[in-house]
Motif scaffolding. Structure first.
Motif, PDB file in Angstrom:
ATOM      1  N   HIS A   1       0.839  -1.207   0.000  1.00 15.42           N
ATOM      2  CA  HIS A   1       0.000   0.000   0.000  1.00 15.42           C
ATOM      3  C   HIS A   1       0.873   1.256   0.000  1.00 15.42           C
ATOM      4  O   HIS A   1       1.491   1.605   0.990  1.00 15.42           O
ATOM      5  CB  HIS A   1      -0.937   0.017   1.216  1.00 15.42           C
ATOM      6  CG  HIS A   1      -1.936   1.143   1.175  1.00 15.42           C
ATOM      7  ND1 HIS A   1      -3.219   1.011   1.631  1.00 15.42           N
ATOM      8  CD2 HIS A   1      -1.841   2.421   0.722  1.00 15.42           C
ATOM      9  CE1 HIS A   1      -3.866   2.156   1.473  1.00 15.42           C
ATOM     10  NE2 HIS A   1      -3.034   3.036   0.924  1.00 15.42           N
TER      11      HIS A   1
ATOM     12  N   HIS B   1       1.272   5.230  -2.453  1.00 12.67           N
ATOM     13  CA  HIS B   1       0.797   6.080  -3.551  1.00 12.67           C
ATOM     14  C   HIS B   1       2.050   6.668  -4.161  1.00 12.67           C
ATOM     15  O   HIS B   1       2.976   7.034  -3.443  1.00 12.67           O
ATOM     16  CB  HIS B   1      -0.122   7.185  -3.032  1.00 12.67           C
ATOM     17  CG  HIS B   1      -1.301   6.649  -2.289  1.00 12.67           C
ATOM     18  ND1 HIS B   1      -2.505   6.372  -2.889  1.00 12.67           N
ATOM     19  CD2 HIS B   1      -1.438   6.291  -0.992  1.00 12.67           C
ATOM     20  CE1 HIS B   1      -3.331   5.879  -1.989  1.00 12.67           C
ATOM     21  NE2 HIS B   1      -2.711   5.820  -0.830  1.00 12.67           N
TER      22      HIS B   1
ATOM     23  N   LYS C   1      -9.331   0.317  -6.353  1.00 13.39           N
ATOM     24  CA  LYS C   1      -9.297   0.872  -5.000  1.00 13.39           C
ATOM     25  C   LYS C   1     -10.611   1.589  -4.708  1.00 13.39           C
ATOM     26  O   LYS C   1     -11.026   2.471  -5.468  1.00 13.39           O
ATOM     27  CB  LYS C   1      -8.126   1.860  -4.891  1.00 13.39           C
ATOM     28  CG  LYS C   1      -8.134   2.730  -3.635  1.00 13.39           C
ATOM     29  CD  LYS C   1      -7.687   1.968  -2.402  1.00 13.39           C
ATOM     30  CE  LYS C   1      -7.644   2.835  -1.154  1.00 13.39           C
ATOM     31  NZ  LYS C   1      -6.635   3.876  -1.180  1.00 13.39           N
TER      32      LYS C   1
ATOM     33  N   HIS D   1      -5.850  -0.330   6.125  1.00 11.80           N
ATOM     34  CA  HIS D   1      -5.836   0.371   7.416  1.00 11.80           C
ATOM     35  C   HIS D   1      -6.561  -0.438   8.500  1.00 11.80           C
ATOM     36  O   HIS D   1      -5.948  -0.937   9.394  1.00 11.80           O
ATOM     37  CB  HIS D   1      -6.411   1.794   7.335  1.00 11.80           C
ATOM     38  CG  HIS D   1      -5.996   2.529   6.108  1.00 11.80           C
ATOM     39  ND1 HIS D   1      -4.670   2.755   5.809  1.00 11.80           N
ATOM     40  CD2 HIS D   1      -6.699   3.071   5.077  1.00 11.80           C
ATOM     41  CE1 HIS D   1      -4.591   3.417   4.660  1.00 11.80           C
ATOM     42  NE2 HIS D   1      -5.798   3.609   4.193  1.00 11.80           N
TER      43      HIS D   1
ATOM     44  N   ASP E   1       1.231   3.056   3.275  1.00  5.42           N
ATOM     45  CA  ASP E   1       0.515   4.257   2.863  1.00  5.42           C
ATOM     46  C   ASP E   1       1.507   5.404   2.610  1.00  5.42           C
ATOM     47  O   ASP E   1       1.207   6.570   2.903  1.00  5.42           O
ATOM     48  CB  ASP E   1      -0.546   4.673   3.888  1.00  5.42           C
ATOM     49  CG  ASP E   1      -1.737   5.356   3.218  1.00  5.42           C
ATOM     50  OD1 ASP E   1      -1.703   5.518   1.979  1.00  5.42           O
ATOM     51  OD2 ASP E   1      -2.687   5.729   3.913  1.00  5.42           O
TER      52      ASP E   1
HETATM   53 ZN   LIG Z   1      -3.591   5.038   0.949  1.00  3.63          ZN
END
Ligand SMILES: [Zn+2]
Length: 449
Positions: free
Chosen positions: A77, A79, A202, A265, A344
């Motif tokens: 995970h 970006h 997503k 998460h 993340d």
């Molecule tokens: Zn994320």
């Protein structure tokens, strides 16, 4: 060494990533590089104790006496757009954010974002992350970056990308999303992503921290079960998995009911959710996975609003989320729910190169040994991403993705911060260099986090 040379990594201790295989104490790994139009598709050949493996003459021997090798790490995970550097973008109003998006769509914006993505993935690779799953970026610049690596424009990690995520009107992450407000909207957005060539879908099922305006907003259920099911059905028809951002007990349960394959998460889990993780008839493989991303709230909670350039509400929400996420993670461990590893990266203070910290956090909070966490971030992650036939373990026939260390990461996870060499599809980075973010490194000197 020439890029297309075959080579042998010799005299090293090897953890193949497979928990049942144990460890090869004094081993050798053959790497067979096939050059195809300037792109290296190196794969592992024979692996074993040094006295049992014959090193062919055409293999250059790299002596790694006293060194340790593990499979390349997988960040499930991240970006690609951001790098973790604190930016006041989190404080901007919607109007200024829309203006930024307008620029992002122009050629100059595209150029800037793609350059940023390239820098981030190169940094991750130099830190030993040989695969990244990127879960939502504006427009399709993630696809363009993945394909630039694919055709050999530059040496980068393997990328699996989600393109544009799906959220509701006014929902979390709207800047990088298709806004959907009905099951048919959801189907259409998935179809657009599939047509563009994404690897995963997503969904943003609940509110989140980074753009929250009220305390308690992170985790508020946003997408309905009907919308989630429609998106999952459409994605599964195309053979793609669905990852859902979900940060509350209710949100997690609804996403699981809708059939998502990974919960990103997470939060405290109720009995129904625990059951659904293990047996989820609406998911692609019949079960769902939790990817906790402890780095995100933990990094935010370590700093004040000033350093974070975030609002007090956003920071407060990170605190609320931190405890929820840790409980969900511990429950998943106790209940034998499949767990993946992701950070993340892009969230404030979560860099692409500090992936190793997630492993440390998981080990500390879950009281699990380093070997098991490394297994989660390699073999287990490869299964979650459906790439276990390509990577995730050091195994004959798989892509030659690996990391060499001077000390033993199975004894101390802090070692992961200092890769000695990194291999991606056989391309050997002999002296990995990480371009660290000065602003973050400076703060790290004041306080460890
Ligand atoms: Zn994320």
């Amino acid at each position: 060494m020439k890029k297309s040379n075959n080579y042998a990594l010799a005299n090293c201790q090897i953890f193949t990533g497979d928990l049942t295989n144990g460890i090869i104490k004094n081993g050798v790994i053959l790497i067979n590089n096939r050059d195809n139009k300037g792109i290296n598709y190196g794969i592992f050949g024979n692996i074993g104790e040094i006295d049992k493996i014959k090193i062919p003459k055409d293999h250059e021997i790299i002596d790694l006496s006293g060194k340790y090798i593990i499979p390349g790490l997988i960040n499930a995970h991240a970006h690609l757009t951001g790098d973790g550097k604190p930016r006041n973008i989190t404080k901007k109003d919607d109007k200024s954010l829309k203006r930024l998006l307008w620029i992002a769509r122009r050629w100059i914006g595209r150029k800037i974002i793609k350059r940023m993505m390239r820098k981030n993935v190169k940094n991750a690779l130099n830190a030993g992350i040989t695969t990244i799953r990127s879960l939502g970026d504006p427009y399709y610049y993630d696809i363009e970056t993945r394909d630039a690596i694919g055709v050999g424009n530059f040496v980068g990690p393997r990328l699996l990308v989600a393109g544009r995520s799906l959220c509701i009107t006014g929902g979390h992450g709207w800047m990088m999303s298709y806004v959907i407000d009905s099951p048919w909207d959801a189907r259409k957005a998935v179809r657009k992503n599939v047509a563009a060539g994404v690897d995963v879908i997503k969904l943003i099922a609940t509110g989140g921290v980074m753009d929250s305006k009220k305390i308690g907003e992170a985790g508020r259920p946003q997408m309905t079960i009907e919308e989630i099911s429609a998106a999952c059905d459409e994605a599964h028809r195309a053979g793609l998995k669905v990852a859902a951002h979900a940060e509350s007990t209710q949100g997690v349960k609804e996403a699981l009911k809708g059939g998502v394959d990974t919960i990103e998460h997470g939060a405290e889990l109720d009995r129904e959710s625990i059951k659904l993780f293990k047996n989820n008839p609406n998911s692609l493989k019949g079960y769902s996975v939790l990817i906790p991303t402890l780095s995100a709230p933990l990094a935010i909670c370590a700093w004040g609003e000033q350093e974070l350039q975030m609002t007090s509400v956003q920071r407060e929400n990170a605190f609320l989320l931190k405890d929820e996420m840790i409980s969900g993670f511990k429950q998943a461990l106790n209940e034998n729910i499949k767990i993946g590893v992701g950070t993340d990266a892009t969230v404030t203070f979560v860099t692409h190169y500090d992936f190793w910290k997630e492993l440390l956090y998981m080990s500390e909070h879950g009281k699990i040994d380093p070997k098991f966490v490394i297994y989660l971030a390699t073999k287990c992650n490869s299964e979650i991403l459906d790439i276990e036939t390509q990577t995730g373990t050091i195994e004959n026939g798989k892509s030659a993705d690996f990391i060499v260390f001077e000390e033993n990461p199975l004894k101390d996870l802090n070692v992961l911060a200092f890769p000695f060499m990194v291999g991606i599809r056989g391309n050997l980075i002999e002296r990995p260099k990480i371009k660290k973010i000065k602003k973050i490194e400076k703060l790290k000197k004041i306080k460890q986090f």
